[in-house]
Design a protein around this motif. Structure first.
Motif, PDB file in Angstrom:
ATOM      1  N   VAL A 168      -8.304  -2.003  42.218  1.00 15.79           N
ATOM      2  CA  VAL A 168      -9.568  -2.230  42.923  1.00 15.79           C
ATOM      3  C   VAL A 168      -9.993  -0.968  43.660  1.00 15.79           C
ATOM      4  CG1 VAL A 168      -9.268  -4.714  43.132  1.00 15.79           C
ATOM      5  CG2 VAL A 168      -8.414  -3.234  44.954  1.00 15.79           C
ATOM      6  N   PHE A 169      -9.037  -0.128  44.047  1.00 12.73           N
ATOM      7  CA  PHE A 169      -9.387   1.161  44.637  1.00 12.73           C
ATOM      8  C   PHE A 169     -10.093   2.031  43.596  1.00 12.73           C
ATOM      9  CE2 PHE A 169      -5.502   0.882  47.699  1.00 12.73           C
ATOM     10  CZ  PHE A 169      -6.197  -0.007  48.494  1.00 12.73           C
ATOM     11  N   TYR A 170      -9.583   2.016  42.367  1.00 12.32           N
ATOM     12  CA  TYR A 170     -10.218   2.782  41.287  1.00 12.32           C
ATOM     13  C   TYR A 170     -11.621   2.253  41.007  1.00 12.32           C
ATOM     14  CZ  TYR A 170      -5.345   4.152  40.379  1.00 12.32           C
ATOM     15  OH  TYR A 170      -4.057   4.608  40.499  1.00 12.32           O
ATOM     16  N   THR A 189     -14.020   3.513  43.648  1.00  9.70           N
ATOM     17  CA  THR A 189     -14.325   4.931  43.455  1.00  9.70           C
ATOM     18  C   THR A 189     -15.340   5.112  42.332  1.00  9.70           C
ATOM     19  OG1 THR A 189     -12.110   5.573  44.210  1.00  9.70           O
ATOM     20  CG2 THR A 189     -13.352   7.201  42.953  1.00  9.70           C
ATOM     21  N   ALA A 190     -15.154   4.385  41.227  1.00 12.02           N
ATOM     22  CA  ALA A 190     -16.099   4.466  40.110  1.00 12.02           C
ATOM     23  C   ALA A 190     -17.476   3.964  40.530  1.00 12.02           C
ATOM     24  CB  ALA A 190     -15.576   3.655  38.928  1.00 12.02           C
ATOM     25  N   HIS A 191     -17.503   2.885  41.279  1.00 12.18           N
ATOM     26  CA  HIS A 191     -18.761   2.324  41.790  1.00 12.18           C
ATOM     27  C   HIS A 191     -19.479   3.342  42.678  1.00 12.18           C
ATOM     28  CE1 HIS A 191     -21.590  -0.297  43.788  1.00 12.18           C
ATOM     29  NE2 HIS A 191     -20.929  -0.285  44.932  1.00 12.18           N
ATOM     30  N   LEU A 192     -18.731   3.993  43.541  1.00 15.58           N
ATOM     31  CA  LEU A 192     -19.312   4.977  44.449  1.00 15.58           C
ATOM     32  C   LEU A 192     -19.871   6.166  43.675  1.00 15.58           C
ATOM     33  CD1 LEU A 192     -19.613   5.170  47.529  1.00 15.58           C
ATOM     34  CD2 LEU A 192     -17.522   6.538  47.579  1.00 15.58           C
ATOM     35  N   MET A 193     -19.148   6.627  42.660  1.00 18.28           N
ATOM     36  CA  MET A 193     -19.605   7.765  41.865  1.00 18.28           C
ATOM     37  C   MET A 193     -20.891   7.428  41.108  1.00 18.28           C
ATOM     38  SD  MET A 193     -17.569  10.218  42.545  1.00 18.28           S
ATOM     39  CE  MET A 193     -17.959  11.403  41.258  1.00 18.28           C
ATOM     40  N   TRP A 217     -12.618  -4.519  47.666  1.00 12.56           N
ATOM     41  CA  TRP A 217     -12.901  -3.153  47.223  1.00 12.56           C
ATOM     42  C   TRP A 217     -13.482  -3.132  45.808  1.00 12.56           C
ATOM     43  CZ3 TRP A 217     -13.104   0.874  50.352  1.00 12.56           C
ATOM     44  CH2 TRP A 217     -12.355   0.867  51.536  1.00 12.56           C
ATOM     45  N   GLY A 218     -13.191  -4.139  45.031  1.00 12.43           N
ATOM     46  CA  GLY A 218     -13.660  -4.158  43.647  1.00 12.43           C
ATOM     47  C   GLY A 218     -14.947  -4.923  43.432  1.00 12.43           C
ATOM     48  N   ILE A 219     -15.598  -5.367  44.513  1.00 18.01           N
ATOM     49  CA  ILE A 219     -16.817  -6.171  44.389  1.00 18.01           C
ATOM     50  C   ILE A 219     -17.963  -5.500  45.137  1.00 18.01           C
ATOM     51  CG2 ILE A 219     -17.841  -8.448  44.715  1.00 18.01           C
ATOM     52  CD1 ILE A 219     -15.002  -9.567  44.957  1.00 18.01           C
ATOM     53  N   PRO A 220     -18.910  -4.855  44.434  1.00 17.23           N
ATOM     54  CA  PRO A 220     -20.048  -4.221  45.105  1.00 17.23           C
ATOM     55  C   PRO A 220     -20.816  -5.225  45.964  1.00 17.23           C
ATOM     56  CG  PRO A 220     -19.922  -3.521  42.823  1.00 17.23           C
ATOM     57  CD  PRO A 220     -18.931  -4.644  42.975  1.00 17.23           C
ATOM     58  N   ALA A 221     -21.272  -4.788  47.123  1.00 17.19           N
ATOM     59  CA  ALA A 221     -21.986  -5.660  48.060  1.00 17.19           C
ATOM     60  C   ALA A 221     -23.490  -5.543  47.834  1.00 17.19           C
ATOM     61  CB  ALA A 221     -21.626  -5.294  49.495  1.00 17.19           C
ATOM     62  N   THR A 222     -24.067  -6.512  47.146  1.00 17.01           N
ATOM     63  CA  THR A 222     -25.490  -6.436  46.809  1.00 17.01           C
ATOM     64  C   THR A 222     -26.385  -6.485  48.044  1.00 17.01           C
ATOM     65  OG1 THR A 222     -25.482  -8.835  46.423  1.00 17.01           O
ATOM     66  CG2 THR A 222     -25.176  -7.415  44.524  1.00 17.01           C
TER      67      THR A 222
END
Length: 246
Positions: free
Chosen positions: A128-130, A133-137, A171-176
């Protein structure tokens, strides 16, 4: 704060369900202090023990990431004078200087490394950390950095209370809701050609001398473009710039 969260970017693959981790128990040397586990201090000797303790106890905030930035490690500590207490206090100016994505991405990976090393090895938390990071990038590539940073700061701090109860899945769930509030209105402008305006476009005049004649390429008289066959240097007829002699 609205806690509904959903995918803000295309999914990269099947989402991993993070294993529930029991809350971390602090190691107490006495009734008032916390001792950082020796293995962590050995694994991360360049990180202050107090910082490691704050991370594993989930007291470490998004604004503290500069403490994990190796580029700030050897900088002198700055002090400011507090007129209220009449004392000098440490000024963490670097905490306000996250001017580019690397100032967050690099220390964020060290933060995840400390947590990942401390947690039980037989769990899926690092995944979920990965994912985060991918979501942020992806957000960084599509939206203005200042907006993404605001989102990241709030998102990061929201995860702290969850992790304190052993839940790392957030960490693995984007906050809409946070994306709508901080990010979506700040999409980067698409690069394109500069529009032609009066300021950057030269207007041609029939009285301008024939450029091709001055280069020796227009030999027909009268000029097919209706331009004077005169020297661009001296203005005289009978020769072009390429034949001009001082």
């Amino acid at each position: 704060m609205n806690t509904n969260r959903g995918s803000a970017v295309p999914a990269q693959g099947p989402q991993t369900s993070a294993e529930f981790i029991p809350p971390i128990s602090a190691v107490a040397a006495n009734s008032t202090s916390i001792v950082t586990p020796t293995s962590l201090r050995t694994r991360f000797p360049d990180i202050e023990a107090a910082v490691i303790t704050a991370i594993i106890m989930h007291e470490f905030k998004a604004a503290d990431l500069h403490k994990l930035d190796p580029t700030n490690r050897d900088k002198e500590v700055a002090y400011t004078f507090n007129g209220t207490t009449n004392q000098f206090e440490i000024s963490n100016r670097a905490a306000k200087e996250y001017k580019n994505p690397f100032s967050v991405i690099v220390p964020l990976q060290r933060y995840f490394n400390v947590l990942g090393f401390h947690l039980p090895k037989s769990n899926d938390v690092p995944f979920v950390f990965y994912e985060y990071t991918a979501h942020l990038m992806e957000l960084i590539a599509e939206f203005e950095w200042s907006a993404v940073f605001q989102y990241h700061s709030v998102f990061f701090n929201c995860r702290r209370s969850e992790m304190a109860t052993g839940d790392y899945s957030g960490w693995g769930i984007p906050a809409t809701d946070l994306l709508s509030k901080h990010v979506y209105a700040y999409r980067k402008a698409m690069p394109g050609k500069q529009p032609r305006t009066a300021g950057n476009m030269r207007t041609s005049s029939p009285t301008d001398v024939c450029r091709k004649y001055n280069e020796g390429k227009c030999t027909v008289t009268p000029c097919p473009w209706g331009r004077p066959h005169s020297c661009a240097t001296c203005g005289k007829m009978g020769h072009g710039k390429h034949q001009h002699k001082d």
